[in-house]
Scaffold this active site. Structure first.
Site, PDB file in Angstrom:
ATOM      1  N   ASP A   1       0.863  -1.187   0.000  1.00  0.00           N
ATOM      2  CA  ASP A   1       0.000   0.000   0.000  1.00  0.00           C
ATOM      3  C   ASP A   1       0.902   1.240   0.000  1.00  0.00           C
ATOM      4  O   ASP A   1       1.764   1.399   0.860  1.00  0.00           O
ATOM      5  CB  ASP A   1      -0.898  -0.011   1.246  1.00  0.00           C
TER       6      ASP A   1
ATOM      7  N   ASP B   1      -3.765   2.413  -5.364  1.00  0.00           N
ATOM      8  CA  ASP B   1      -2.499   2.452  -4.619  1.00  0.00           C
ATOM      9  C   ASP B   1      -2.195   1.192  -3.822  1.00  0.00           C
ATOM     10  O   ASP B   1      -1.342   1.191  -2.960  1.00  0.00           O
ATOM     11  CB  ASP B   1      -2.431   3.711  -3.735  1.00  0.00           C
ATOM     12  N   GLU B   2      -2.890   0.106  -4.135  1.00  0.00           N
ATOM     13  CA  GLU B   2      -2.547  -1.130  -3.415  1.00  0.00           C
ATOM     14  C   GLU B   2      -2.605  -2.360  -4.315  1.00  0.00           C
ATOM     15  O   GLU B   2      -3.423  -2.440  -5.220  1.00  0.00           O
ATOM     16  CB  GLU B   2      -3.461  -1.326  -2.192  1.00  0.00           C
TER      17      GLU B   2
HETATM   18  N1  DCP Z   1      -8.685   8.387  -1.253  1.00  0.00           N
HETATM   19  C1  DCP Z   1      -9.699   9.313  -1.470  1.00  0.00           C
HETATM   20  N2  DCP Z   1     -10.667   9.506  -0.510  1.00  0.00           N
HETATM   21  C2  DCP Z   1     -10.645   8.803   0.639  1.00  0.00           C
HETATM   22  C3  DCP Z   1      -9.624   7.846   0.866  1.00  0.00           C
HETATM   23  C4  DCP Z   1      -8.662   7.670  -0.109  1.00  0.00           C
HETATM   24  O1  DCP Z   1      -9.716   9.942  -2.518  1.00  0.00           O
HETATM   25  N3  DCP Z   1     -11.600   9.013   1.562  1.00  0.00           N
HETATM   26  C5  DCP Z   1      -7.643   8.207  -2.289  1.00  0.00           C
HETATM   27  C6  DCP Z   1      -6.456   9.087  -2.002  1.00  0.00           C
HETATM   28  C7  DCP Z   1      -5.396   8.169  -1.522  1.00  0.00           C
HETATM   29  C8  DCP Z   1      -5.739   6.856  -2.214  1.00  0.00           C
HETATM   30  O2  DCP Z   1      -7.161   6.879  -2.354  1.00  0.00           O
HETATM   31  O3  DCP Z   1      -4.097   8.651  -1.849  1.00  0.00           O
HETATM   32  C9  DCP Z   1      -5.312   5.644  -1.430  1.00  0.00           C
HETATM   33  O4  DCP Z   1      -6.008   5.547  -0.199  1.00  0.00           O
HETATM   34  P1  DCP Z   1      -5.291   5.159   1.157  1.00  0.00           P
HETATM   35  O5  DCP Z   1      -6.339   4.914   2.158  1.00  0.00           O
HETATM   36  O6  DCP Z   1      -4.276   4.111   0.920  1.00  0.00           O
HETATM   37  O7  DCP Z   1      -4.606   6.535   1.591  1.00  0.00           O
HETATM   38  P2  DCP Z   1      -3.161   7.101   1.352  1.00  0.00           P
HETATM   39  O8  DCP Z   1      -2.373   6.273   0.421  1.00  0.00           O
HETATM   40  O9  DCP Z   1      -3.310   8.542   0.958  1.00  0.00           O
HETATM   41  O10 DCP Z   1      -2.539   7.103   2.775  1.00  0.00           O
HETATM   42  P3  DCP Z   1      -1.922   5.907   3.625  1.00  0.00           P
HETATM   43  O11 DCP Z   1      -0.466   6.253   3.777  1.00  0.00           O
HETATM   44  O12 DCP Z   1      -2.638   5.928   4.918  1.00  0.00           O
HETATM   45  O13 DCP Z   1      -2.131   4.648   2.835  1.00  0.00           O
HETATM   46 MG    MG Z   2      -2.159   4.190   0.713  1.00  0.00          MG
END
Ligand code: DCP
Ligand code: MG
Length: 357
Positions: free
Chosen positions: A9, A110-111
Site C-alpha cells: 500500500d 495504490d494497493e
Molecule cells: N482516497 C480518497 N478519498 C478517501 C480515501 C482515499 O480519494 N476518503 C484516495 C487518495 C489516496 C488513495 O485513495 O491517496 C489511497 O487511499 P489510502 O487509504 O491508501 O490513503 P493514502 O495512500 O493517501 O494514505 P496511507 O499512507 O494511509 O495509505
Molecule cells: Mg495508501
C-alpha cells in the site's frame, strides 16, 4: 514449495505523487473541488505533515484551509488528477512488481497483492527490495505486509506506516489477529461490531472461539462462518491477476549517456528478462517500445508495430536499437535509465517447428 502473499500500500499516495511532480516541501493536501464555490469540495488525501496538523481525507476543503491558515508552516493545496496517479501506479506495477511475481492483483489505485512462490525469509528480502526500488525510482514510499494470505496481508501492511514492513508467519497469525480490535478486520464494519457486541462477543479472540450456532443464527450460515474464519486469520481467496497488457524492463545506466553503442549494451539483458516473462505467460507480442528516462527524470517512449505477433528476443533488441537511434537523433539530453517493452500481447504457440509447404 511454500508461498506467501504481499500486500503493498503506497503511503499518502496522491499527496506524495503531487509532492514530487510539483516539487513541494512539507504539507500537501489533495482536493476534489466540487466547483460549486471556489473552495467547496473535500480533501481526497494529504501528506503526513498535513495529517499532523489535523487535516484528513474527506474533510471539507474550507475546514482544511482554516487549519492551514493557523499553521506555522506552508500548506500546499492541489487539485486531484487521478489519471496521472493511475499512470504512476501502472508504472510501479509494470516496472517493479512484475519482476517478482507472476500473480499481481491491483486491488486499487495504490494497493496491490503479490503472490510469491517463496518462503517467508526470501519474501521479506523481496519486500525490502521493492521498497528500495519504489523509493529510488519513484521517490515514493510504500508499506508492505508479508503473510500467508490476503486477509492478513492487508491488515499487516497498515500496521507500521509509512514505509513499514510487517511480517506475520503462519504460526504468528493467531497472536496477530487476537491483538486487533474487531473493527480493524477488513469486512467487519461498525454495524457488524455492534451486532457482535450484542452477542457479548467483544474481541477477536472471542469471535474466533464463538459457537458456530450462535453466529449462524445471527448472521446466517455463510456470513456467520466467514466472520469466524476472519477472526482466525483464515482466508482462502486467491490473488487474482489482471490480464497483462505489456511487459516492461528498465535499468539504470552505469553512467548517463547519449552514445547509442553504450546504451545498446543493456538491451540483450533487458530483452532476455522480457522474453522469460513472455514465455512464462505464453504470450507473443506485436509492439516493441523503447523507454528513455533522461537526466531530468522525464520519460520518453517510442514504439514500433510489427506485421504479426512473434515471440522472438531478436525482434525486441533490433527494434529497440532502431528506435534508440531514431530517438537520439533529435535528443539533446542525457539518458539516465533505459527500458524496453513489449505490448499488444496475445497467446502464442511456437510454430517454428512446423514445416511450411
Ligand atoms: N482516497 C480518497 N478519498 C478517501 C480515501 C482515499 O480519494 N476518503 C484516495 C487518495 C489516496 C488513495 O485513495 O491517496 C489511497 O487511499 P489510502 O487509504 O491508501 O490513503 P493514502 O495512500 O493517501 O494514505 P496511507 O499512507 O494511509 O495509505
Ligand atoms: Mg495508501
Amino acid at each position: 514449495m511454500t508461498n506467501t502473499v504481499l500486500h503493498i500500500d503506497m503511503d499518502a499516495f496522491y499527496a506524495s505523487v503531487e509532492k514530487n511532480r510539483k516539487e513541494l516541501e512539507g504539507a500537501v493536501v489533495v482536493c476534489v473541488y466540487s466547483g460549486r464555490t471556489e473552495d467547496s469540495g473535500a480533501v481526497s488525501t494529504c501528506s503526513y505533515e498535513a495529517r499532523e496538523l489535523g487535516i484528513h481525507a474527506a474533510m471539507p476543503i474550507t475546514r482544511a484551509k482554516d487549519i492551514a491558515e493557523n499553521a506555522d508552516e506552508d500548506v500546499h493545496f492541489v487539485g486531484m488528477d487521478k489519471e496521472y496517479y493511475r499512470s504512476v501506479s501502472n508504472r510501479i506495477s509494470d516496472e517493479i512488481y512484475d519482476k517478482y511475481s507472476e500473480s499481481i492483483e491491483q486491488a486499487s489505485i495504490d494497493e496491490a497483492y503479490l503472490k510469491l512462490n517463496e518462503d517467508v525469509d526470501k519474501s521479506i528480502e523481496i519486500a525490502e527490495d521493492i521498497q528500495k526500488q519504489v523509493r529510488e525510482e519513484f521517490q515514493l514510499t510504500c508499506s508492505i505486509g508479508v503473510t500467508p494470505n490476503k486477509l492478513v496481508a492487508k491488515i499487516a501492511s497498515d500496521r507500521e506506516k509509512p514505509e513499514g514492513l510487517t511480517t506475520v508467519r503462519e504460526d504468528e497469525v493467531e497472536d496477530f489477529m487476537y491483538g486487533l480490535e474487531l473493527g480493524e478486520i477488513h469486512g467487519i464494519g461498525d454495524r457488524t461490531v455492534e451486532r457482535l457486541e450484542e452477542l457479548d462477543i467483544n474481541s477477536v479472540e472471542e469471535l474466533a472461539e464463538a459457537e458456530n450456532a450462535l453466529l449462524v443464527e445471527e448472521f446466517g450460515e455463510k456470513q456467520g462462518l466467514k466472520l469466524k474464519e476472519k477472526a482466525e486469520g483464515k482466508d482462502s481467496s486467491s490473488v487474482k491477476p489482471q490480464e497483462q497488457k505489456q511487459i516492461t524492463r528498465i535499468t539504470t545506466l552505469g553512467e548517463n549517456s547519449s552514445i547509442p553503442k553504450y546504451i545498446k549494451k543493456y538491451f540483450p539483458e533487458l530483452a532476455e528478462e522480457i522474453m522469460e516473462k513472455a514465455e512464462e505467460k505464453g504470450v507473443g507480442f506485436r509492439k516493441v517500445s523503447l523507454i528513455v528516462i533522461d537526466d531530468e527524470i522525464q520519460m520518453h517512449t517510442r514504439s514500433t508495430t510489427l506485421k504479426s505477433h512473434v515471440q522472438d528476443q531478436k525482434e525486441i533488441i533490433e527494434n529497440g536499437e532502431a528506435l534508440l537511434e531514431e530517438f537520439l537523433e533529435d535528443f539533446s539530453g542525457q539518458v539516465r535509465r533505459i527500458g524496453l517493452r513489449i505490448a499488444d500481447l496475445k497467446e502464442f504457440e511456437d510454430q517454428s517447428n512446423l514445416t511450411e509447404f
